[in-house]
Design an enzyme around this catalytic site. Sequence first.
Site, short mmCIF file in Angstrom:
data_model
loop_
_atom_site.label_atom_id
_atom_site.label_comp_id
_atom_site.label_asym_id
_atom_site.label_seq_id
_atom_site.Cartn_x
_atom_site.Cartn_y
_atom_site.Cartn_z
N GLY A 116 -3.87 -4.13 -0.46
CA GLY A 116 -2.58 -3.97 0.21
C GLY A 116 -2.76 -3.73 1.71
N ARG A 162 -5.88 -10.34 -2.77
CA ARG A 162 -6.69 -9.81 -3.86
C ARG A 162 -7.44 -11.00 -4.45
NH1 ARG A 162 -1.87 -6.36 -4.23
NH2 ARG A 162 -2.54 -4.29 -3.59
N GLY A 168 -8.74 -0.48 0.28
CA GLY A 168 -8.72 0.70 -0.58
C GLY A 168 -9.99 0.77 -1.42
N ASP A 169 -9.97 1.62 -2.44
CA ASP A 169 -11.23 1.82 -3.17
C ASP A 169 -11.65 0.62 -4.03
OD1 ASP A 169 -9.30 2.39 -5.01
OD2 ASP A 169 -9.89 4.50 -5.29
N SER A 211 -11.48 -2.44 -2.83
CA SER A 211 -12.23 -3.19 -1.81
C SER A 211 -13.60 -2.55 -1.55
CB SER A 211 -11.42 -3.23 -0.50
OG SER A 211 -10.15 -3.78 -0.74
N THR A 234 -5.25 2.14 3.56
CA THR A 234 -4.21 2.18 2.53
C THR A 234 -3.16 3.21 2.92
OG1 THR A 234 -3.67 2.81 0.25
CG2 THR A 234 -5.69 3.74 1.13
N ASP A 275 -1.61 4.91 0.83
CA ASP A 275 -1.48 5.86 -0.29
C ASP A 275 -2.22 7.19 -0.10
OD1 ASP A 275 -0.08 3.83 -1.54
OD2 ASP A 275 -1.80 3.13 -2.70
N ASP A 326 -5.04 7.86 -1.05
CA ASP A 326 -5.64 8.19 -2.35
C ASP A 326 -7.15 7.95 -2.38
OD1 ASP A 326 -5.48 5.46 -2.18
OD2 ASP A 326 -4.74 5.15 -4.22
N MET A 378 6.43 4.82 -2.34
CA MET A 378 5.17 4.23 -2.83
C MET A 378 4.06 5.26 -2.97
SD MET A 378 4.61 0.49 -1.19
CE MET A 378 5.26 -0.95 -2.03
N ARG A 414 1.28 4.30 -5.41
CA ARG A 414 0.62 3.93 -6.68
C ARG A 414 0.60 5.14 -7.60
NH1 ARG A 414 -2.50 -0.89 -7.15
NH2 ARG A 414 -2.71 -0.98 -4.92
N ALA A 423 13.87 17.48 1.20
CA ALA A 423 14.38 17.06 -0.12
C ALA A 423 14.61 18.27 -1.02
CB ALA A 423 13.38 16.11 -0.77
#
Length: 324
Positions: free
Chosen positions: A15, A76, A106-107, A109, A129, A131, A133, A173, A175, A190
């Site tokens: 991504g 990808r 990301g991981d 890749s 990324t 994320d 993450d 988003m 993931r 929020a």
Amino acid sequence: MANKVNTIGVLTSGGDSPGMNATIRAVVRTAIANGRKVKGILRGYSGLLAEEIIDLDSMSVSDIISRGGTILYTARCAEFRTVAGQKKGAEICRKHGIDGLVVIGGDGSFQGARKLAGLGINTVALPGTIDLDIACTEYTIGFDTAINTAMEAIDKLRDTSASHERCSIVEVMGRNAGYIALYCGIASGAEDILITERYDHNEETILNIIKAKRSLGKTHHIIVNAEGIGDSQGLAKRIEEATGIETRATIIGHIQRGGSPTCKDRVYASIMGAKAVDLLCEGKSNRVVGYRNGQFTDFDIQEALSMTKDIDQYMYDCSKKLSR
Ligand code: ADP
Ligand code: F6P
């Protein structure tokens, strides 16, 4: 110690994320400053296997630091998950004189980068990324822009939610990771934040919080829901049925992946790109660059992939207190 690197290839994979262009620019300019040639590989591992390889010079990366996305495109590639695909990729690198490679992704890749390193191509990976993450690093390229984009969207949503005295579920988003939800949930004030790492799937709790807030005089209610939990439309329907409060779900989606990168993303992405090249020029391979405890640092890719990380419990506990 690996052999001297003369030509550095760079690709973006998985991504996209805002700041990838700043990274590419830094890779190119640092490599040139270090007396190396640079080649851009288009469309990630898929473009590598298709030999979509272009020469890059300093001018090729002019005027891109402020642009989201990636000028090298991203993709990808299932074939690269196979040993045959990885061997072909390493051969193509050799054919084009690419003896050093920077992989931004990301991981997933990183796994590909590790395989190429094992096949003799000096490779350094960078965490690209939105994320956040990736366990070895407290910063990933694009996260800061994504949370600011999501925060601005939630601010707008609050205006309409307040006017209609509604409950709004906003799905962000990430993931399976809740970092985006936690950060933009805190930043936008929020009323509730649902993240995969801590969610117990007890909707009674969510309903009780809504009812308690209404009884305290709150006329609207924003719930930030992480993508990993999902089902925002279903949750909205169930809340409306159970409480009688009009409820809408909004999925922000891929807008979070675009846009001009923030100052932080431009700067950190640039330093990471430069560090990747410096590591290659020092003869290092199979490394991933991370940011920890205020420092840019690097790890063995395998070691980085075996690390785990979790949401900061104090931060999560604070988010609960701040929204009550
Ligand atoms: P991300 O890098 O964002 O985590 P993906 O998980 O989709 O995204 O991985 C990007 C690409 O990396 C995949 O399409 C594939 O080409 C390559 N890749 C992923 N896992 C492996 C693996 N185990 N071995 C080799 N290449 C891999
Ligand atoms: O990893 C970045 C990310 O945007 C995730 O947050 C999301 O789950 C996924 O990619 C979406 O991927 P795609 O662009 O393939 O829909």
